[in-house]
Design an enzyme around this catalytic site. Sequence first.
Site, PDB file in Angstrom:
ATOM      1  N   CYS A  65     -10.442   0.781   6.939  1.00  0.00           N
ATOM      2  CA  CYS A  65     -10.954  -0.073   5.864  1.00  0.00           C
ATOM      3  C   CYS A  65     -11.547  -1.356   6.451  1.00  0.00           C
ATOM      4  O   CYS A  65     -10.976  -1.942   7.377  1.00  0.00           O
ATOM      5  CB  CYS A  65      -9.820  -0.414   4.904  1.00  0.00           C
ATOM      6  SG  CYS A  65     -10.355  -1.437   3.502  1.00  0.00           S
ATOM      7  N   CYS A  69      -6.830  -7.241   4.231  1.00  0.00           N
ATOM      8  CA  CYS A  69      -5.600  -7.480   3.469  1.00  0.00           C
ATOM      9  C   CYS A  69      -4.392  -7.420   4.412  1.00  0.00           C
ATOM     10  O   CYS A  69      -4.126  -6.388   5.034  1.00  0.00           O
ATOM     11  CB  CYS A  69      -5.449  -6.438   2.369  1.00  0.00           C
ATOM     12  SG  CYS A  69      -6.902  -6.326   1.303  1.00  0.00           S
ATOM     13  N   CYS A  72      -1.677  -4.498   4.502  1.00  0.00           N
ATOM     14  CA  CYS A  72      -2.114  -3.095   4.449  1.00  0.00           C
ATOM     15  C   CYS A  72      -2.203  -2.458   5.829  1.00  0.00           C
ATOM     16  O   CYS A  72      -2.841  -2.997   6.741  1.00  0.00           O
ATOM     17  CB  CYS A  72      -3.467  -3.001   3.746  1.00  0.00           C
ATOM     18  SG  CYS A  72      -3.991  -1.299   3.473  1.00  0.00           S
ATOM     19  N   CYS A 109      -2.700  10.183  -8.912  1.00  0.00           N
ATOM     20  CA  CYS A 109      -3.418   8.966  -8.564  1.00  0.00           C
ATOM     21  C   CYS A 109      -4.250   9.205  -7.315  1.00  0.00           C
ATOM     22  O   CYS A 109      -3.701   9.488  -6.244  1.00  0.00           O
ATOM     23  CB  CYS A 109      -2.433   7.829  -8.330  1.00  0.00           C
ATOM     24  SG  CYS A 109      -1.335   7.539  -9.733  1.00  0.00           S
ATOM     25  N   CYS A 142      -5.717   9.121 -12.404  1.00  0.00           N
ATOM     26  CA  CYS A 142      -6.010   7.701 -12.212  1.00  0.00           C
ATOM     27  C   CYS A 142      -6.754   7.549 -10.894  1.00  0.00           C
ATOM     28  O   CYS A 142      -6.356   8.131  -9.886  1.00  0.00           O
ATOM     29  CB  CYS A 142      -4.719   6.897 -12.182  1.00  0.00           C
ATOM     30  SG  CYS A 142      -4.961   5.127 -11.900  1.00  0.00           S
ATOM     31  N   ARG A 272       6.129   0.414 -13.337  1.00  0.00           N
ATOM     32  CA  ARG A 272       6.290   1.482 -12.359  1.00  0.00           C
ATOM     33  C   ARG A 272       6.899   0.957 -11.061  1.00  0.00           C
ATOM     34  O   ARG A 272       6.405  -0.011 -10.486  1.00  0.00           O
ATOM     35  CB  ARG A 272       4.943   2.127 -12.052  1.00  0.00           C
ATOM     36  CG  ARG A 272       5.040   3.318 -11.097  1.00  0.00           C
ATOM     37  CD  ARG A 272       3.686   3.940 -10.859  1.00  0.00           C
ATOM     38  NE  ARG A 272       3.022   4.196 -12.115  1.00  0.00           N
ATOM     39  CZ  ARG A 272       1.724   4.475 -12.224  1.00  0.00           C
ATOM     40  NH1 ARG A 272       0.969   4.539 -11.153  1.00  0.00           N
ATOM     41  NH2 ARG A 272       1.196   4.702 -13.403  1.00  0.00           N
TER      42      ARG A 272
END
Length: 420
Positions: A65, A69, A72, A109, A142, A272
């Site tokens: 990526c 962040c 992550c 998801c 999702c 959740r």
Amino acid sequence: MDLLNTLVDKGLRRELPTREEALAVLATSDDELLDVVAAAGKVRRQWFGRRVKLNYLVNLKSGLCPEDCSYCSQRLGSKAGILKYTWLKPEEASKAAAAGVAGGAKRVCLVASGRGPTDRDVDRVTKTIEAIKEENEGIEVCACLGLLSGGQADRLRTAGADAYNHNLNTSEETYGAITTTHTYADRVETVQQAQAAGLSACSGLIAGMGESDKDLVDVVFALRDLDPDSVPVNFLIPFEGTPLAKEWNLTPQRCLRILAMVRFVCPDVEVRLAGGREVHLRSMQPLALHLVNSIFLGDYLTSEGQAGQADLDMIADAGFEVEGAGTTTLPRHRADAPVGGCGTPAEPAGCGTQESAGRGSHGGGGGCGPCGGHGEQDPVAVADADADAPAARSEANGAPRTDLVAVRRRGAGTDLAPNA
């Protein structure tokens, strides 16, 4: 405790607590913990009974990526030894999803690392959604693909997506210390784009990054104002090879207080229990079921969860039941509300307002993330306690448990059977 009685009464009426009350929940002592869980459990049972919704993650594209962040394992410059692969083919993703559905998941998801999808990426995901829906009648899908650009949410909705996940992760005030390659406002805009397209919004947070109690309350109140249908609560998994590898700030007790606070602020929303529950709650996971009404089954994006059958056994042993495919997750007053309804001028939008509107029923720049005090405390006293933050640091009492973090080596992107 007067505070808990007040919060239960408010939760049963869908009336929001004050920020001071939310802070006071986080400041309760370990001696009061079971009282806090019992109180929030009354609110959870009022709106969701003893049902637990199961969700299953499929990592469509792992690692590499360009975003930075700090939490992550898929970030730019990450040295975490995770799986790295480009886009799964629709049939591969459908096969991976089928394992979760067979285990009892009613929502799949679909997550992909990256800043956000190109139009070609959206084409790929729409084909994957169609393949999953064709093989699994009635399943919810999702998408979690990062920051959206114009028209992409509409295309996903047309393809059959039911929801879109994009987490706020932490407070606006501290967001820049966690990520520099995109902004907090970018995240808010993506959630709003999803809602405008008719997708059920899923947006949550990551706890354990060194934030203060005030930060936690700020992000949960911001989520309340956005009014998502689902609020996933992640607990930081401190991967070796990431900037936050040494941030072991959480205890099981701290995690339970955070979940209780979220439930009180968002009483009638799907809360959740997401990434990091096995790492930080450990043997106290069953208590969390009294606070949340939704969990992920099996593994996460880049880390392993506990065995799928262990999840099912835990739910049954704790006296809860898996939510069936034919059951509507959200309470009727939210499920029946039109998409995009955000309350009235007299009643500001929020995930627990008396008149707030909702939708049917899921973090990362890109899709990287899974996705003490007593009574009615004086607000000044709460603020003073918070000044000593992060409170979790003093609670941690021990060396980092790196043995608890297991990189995923099975399922999507491998030749091994998934954990479901």
